[in-house]
Design an enzyme around this catalytic site. Structure first.
Site, PDB file in Angstrom:
ATOM      1  N   TYR A 139       5.399   5.758   6.370  1.00 50.63           N
ATOM      2  CA  TYR A 139       4.743   6.972   5.894  1.00 50.63           C
ATOM      3  C   TYR A 139       5.377   8.250   6.444  1.00 50.63           C
ATOM      4  O   TYR A 139       5.069   9.344   5.984  1.00 50.63           O
ATOM      5  CB  TYR A 139       3.249   6.955   6.253  1.00 50.63           C
ATOM      6  CG  TYR A 139       2.430   6.090   5.321  1.00 50.63           C
ATOM      7  CD1 TYR A 139       2.607   4.717   5.292  1.00 50.63           C
ATOM      8  CD2 TYR A 139       1.487   6.647   4.467  1.00 50.63           C
ATOM      9  CE1 TYR A 139       1.859   3.924   4.439  1.00 50.63           C
ATOM     10  CE2 TYR A 139       0.738   5.865   3.604  1.00 50.63           C
ATOM     11  CZ  TYR A 139       0.924   4.503   3.598  1.00 50.63           C
ATOM     12  OH  TYR A 139       0.187   3.727   2.751  1.00 50.63           O
ATOM     13  N   LYS A 191       5.589  -8.298  11.836  1.00 50.41           N
ATOM     14  CA  LYS A 191       6.547  -9.126  11.092  1.00 50.41           C
ATOM     15  C   LYS A 191       7.783  -9.239  11.986  1.00 50.41           C
ATOM     16  O   LYS A 191       8.868  -8.751  11.644  1.00 50.41           O
ATOM     17  CB  LYS A 191       6.856  -8.445   9.735  1.00 50.41           C
ATOM     18  CG  LYS A 191       7.668  -9.290   8.761  1.00 50.41           C
ATOM     19  CD  LYS A 191       6.895 -10.429   8.134  1.00 50.41           C
ATOM     20  CE  LYS A 191       7.849 -11.274   7.297  1.00 50.41           C
ATOM     21  NZ  LYS A 191       7.224 -12.526   6.820  1.00 50.41           N
ATOM     22  N   ASP A 224       2.021 -11.591   6.563  1.00 48.62           N
ATOM     23  CA  ASP A 224       1.785 -12.462   5.398  1.00 48.62           C
ATOM     24  C   ASP A 224       0.778 -13.555   5.736  1.00 48.62           C
ATOM     25  O   ASP A 224      -0.180 -13.805   4.991  1.00 48.62           O
ATOM     26  CB  ASP A 224       3.114 -13.040   4.856  1.00 48.62           C
ATOM     27  CG  ASP A 224       4.022 -13.613   5.937  1.00 48.62           C
ATOM     28  OD1 ASP A 224       3.716 -13.462   7.141  1.00 48.62           O
ATOM     29  OD2 ASP A 224       5.054 -14.218   5.571  1.00 48.62           O
ATOM     30  N   ASP A 248      -2.348  -0.216   5.609  1.00 49.34           N
ATOM     31  CA  ASP A 248      -2.766   0.200   4.271  1.00 49.34           C
ATOM     32  C   ASP A 248      -3.051  -1.027   3.404  1.00 49.34           C
ATOM     33  O   ASP A 248      -4.094  -1.134   2.762  1.00 49.34           O
ATOM     34  CB  ASP A 248      -1.657   1.059   3.634  1.00 49.34           C
ATOM     35  CG  ASP A 248      -2.006   1.470   2.218  1.00 49.34           C
ATOM     36  OD1 ASP A 248      -3.141   1.915   2.000  1.00 49.34           O
ATOM     37  OD2 ASP A 248      -1.140   1.320   1.327  1.00 49.34           O
ATOM     38  N   ASP A 252      -7.020  -2.960   2.002  1.00 43.32           N
ATOM     39  CA  ASP A 252      -7.486  -3.191   0.620  1.00 43.32           C
ATOM     40  C   ASP A 252      -7.952  -4.637   0.492  1.00 43.32           C
ATOM     41  O   ASP A 252      -8.964  -4.929  -0.155  1.00 43.32           O
ATOM     42  CB  ASP A 252      -6.384  -2.906  -0.412  1.00 43.32           C
ATOM     43  CG  ASP A 252      -6.435  -1.467  -0.937  1.00 43.32           C
ATOM     44  OD1 ASP A 252      -6.835  -0.573  -0.175  1.00 43.32           O
ATOM     45  OD2 ASP A 252      -6.073  -1.252  -2.120  1.00 43.32           O
TER      46      ASP A 252
HETATM   47  C1  IPM Z   1      -5.333   4.974   1.844  1.00 49.57           C
HETATM   48  C2  IPM Z   1      -4.637   5.414   0.580  1.00 49.57           C
HETATM   49  C3  IPM Z   1      -3.541   6.400   0.946  1.00 49.57           C
HETATM   50  C4  IPM Z   1      -2.581   5.703   1.881  1.00 49.57           C
HETATM   51  C5  IPM Z   1      -2.814   6.991  -0.262  1.00 49.57           C
HETATM   52  C6  IPM Z   1      -3.761   7.645  -1.231  1.00 49.57           C
HETATM   53  C7  IPM Z   1      -1.718   7.952   0.151  1.00 49.57           C
HETATM   54  O1  IPM Z   1      -4.142   4.312  -0.095  1.00 49.57           O
HETATM   55  O2  IPM Z   1      -5.909   5.847   2.519  1.00 49.57           O
HETATM   56  O3  IPM Z   1      -5.326   3.791   2.161  1.00 49.57           O
HETATM   57  O4  IPM Z   1      -1.661   5.008   1.431  1.00 49.57           O
HETATM   58  O5  IPM Z   1      -2.749   5.836   3.096  1.00 49.57           O
HETATM   59 MN    MN Z   2      -4.661   2.429   0.810  1.00 43.61          MN
END
Ligand code: IPM
Ligand code: MN
Length: 358
Positions: A139, A191, A224, A248, A252
């Site tokens: 990032y 990793k 992984d 990140d 999710d």
């Molecule tokens: C998150 C989002 C952000 C990230 C995006 C929107 C830049 O996916 O906060 O997880 O990748 O950090």
């Molecule tokens: Mn995200």
């Protein structure tokens, strides 16, 4: 005694951001009435619409003004008419980086009554926290391209890890693990078998820091394999610490264990500075204006905000209210299918707060 006052910079943002943030504010205000503190919200209309109208993303002046608050409460940024990256980098990442919010803390907790795709896992199996490094890694934006658009194009995107950045993140994760008083186990997610520079640094730092925390068990998993364990044995995790990109991605996946993106909240933390709280879902423009998305992630983000500000009891009551509403009214809640509107859910949580004793 003078009432405590908090100035909050609110950035409702794009898509469904404003709808869910409105519910979070409703809930925070109900809690503030109950516990006798005051919340002042100052709105900033940053995001896609403002950018389209004026070309402004986040000016220095606005940034300085945001900085003068106790906390930031953010909906989401990302607009279908704006090229990807413009708002994300220009607003969200800029705030994270410039305010040195080097921790992204994302609880993954399954509340009773919430349905998830894993048939055998229960709330007692899913309760961990991901600590994602929030200012470095891929990032950081290092790299560049050459001969763009030609057959000879070269694109380089580099991941940056600094000893200081890695160590402060790892120490934060150890400290949190100690405070949680659960399994007291910290898992490093990396990793090391392929990314032999970056995760060598992470692993060495992890091992050097660990002796300062003799009560905490340490563990390591490649990213992984960790994805697999998260689905098969989520009870194995207490706190996970990892870099920006992996954090990140795995959060999710973590959202799936909580009942979807509508349930997942995060805190961008600078332990010595100003923090920013957000649902991790993104702006979901497809659903904007329908009053249909689940606001609980935004409400839980507000709960993290109050907890960080020191309003612990108010934060606990909000979590309790969320749990009651999930168990009683939203039983079996799944994304996009609540049987209640966005504002109904906020109202139910406010009702619980108002009717609770204390
Ligand atoms: C998150 C989002 C952000 C990230 C995006 C929107 C830049 O996916 O906060 O997880 O990748 O950090
Ligand atoms: Mn995200």
């Amino acid at each position: 005694m003078k009432q405590k006052q908090y100035d909050i910079a609110v950035i409702p943002g794009d898509g469904t951001g404003p709808e869910v943030i409105a519910e979070g504010i409703k809930v925070v205000e109900a809690a503030s009435r109950k516990y006798g503190f005051q919340i002042f919200c100052h709105r900033y209309d940053l995001g896609g619409e403002r950018y389209k109208k004026t070309g402004e993303i986040l000016s220095d002046e606005v940034f300085e003004s945001i900085k003068a608050h106790h906390a930031i409460y953010l909906g989401a940024v990302g607009h279908p008419d704006v090229p990807p990256g413009v708002l994300e980098k220009g607003i969200l990442l800029k705030l994270r980086f410039e305010l040195d919010q080097y921790i992204n803390m994302r609880p993954v907790k399954l509340y009773p009554g919430v349905e998830i795709p894993l048939k055998d896992k229960r709330p007692e199996d899913i309760d961990f926290v991901v600590i994602r490094e929030n200012t470095e890694g891929l990032y950081a934006g290092a790299g560049g391209c050459l001969r763009r658009g030609t057959p000879h194009e070269v694109a380089i995107q580099e991941s940056i890890s600094t000893r200081t950045g890695v160590e402060r993140c790892i120490r934060y994760a150890f400290d949190l693990c100690g405070q949680r008083n659960q399994a007291k186990k910290l898992t490093l997610c990396g990793k090391t078998n392929v990314l032999t520079y970056a995760f060598d640094l992470w692993e060495r730092t992890f091992k050097e820091v660990a002796p300062d925390y003799p009560d905490i068990e340490t563990d390591y998993a490649h990213v992984d394999a960790l994805c697999m364990w998260m689905m098969m044995n989520p009870e194995r995790f207490d706190v996970i610490v990892t870099d920006n990109m992996f954090g990140d991605i795995i959060t999710d996946l973590g959202a799936v264990l909580q009942g979807g993106m509508g349930m997942a909240a995060g805190a961008n933390i600078n332990p010595e500075g100003i923090c920013m709280f957000e649902p991790i879902s993104g702006s979901a423009p497809k659903y904007a204006g329908q009053n249909s998305v689940n606001p609980i992630a935004a409400i839980l983000a507000a709960q993290l905000m109050l907890d960080t500000l020191g309003e612990t009891e108010a934060a606990q009551l909000i979590e309790m209210a969320v749990m009651k509403v999930l168990e009683k009214d939203l039983k079996g809640v799944t994304a996009g299918q609540m049987g209640y509107s966005t504002s109904d859910v906020g109202d139910l949580i406010v009702d619980f707060i108002e009717s609770s004793a204390g």
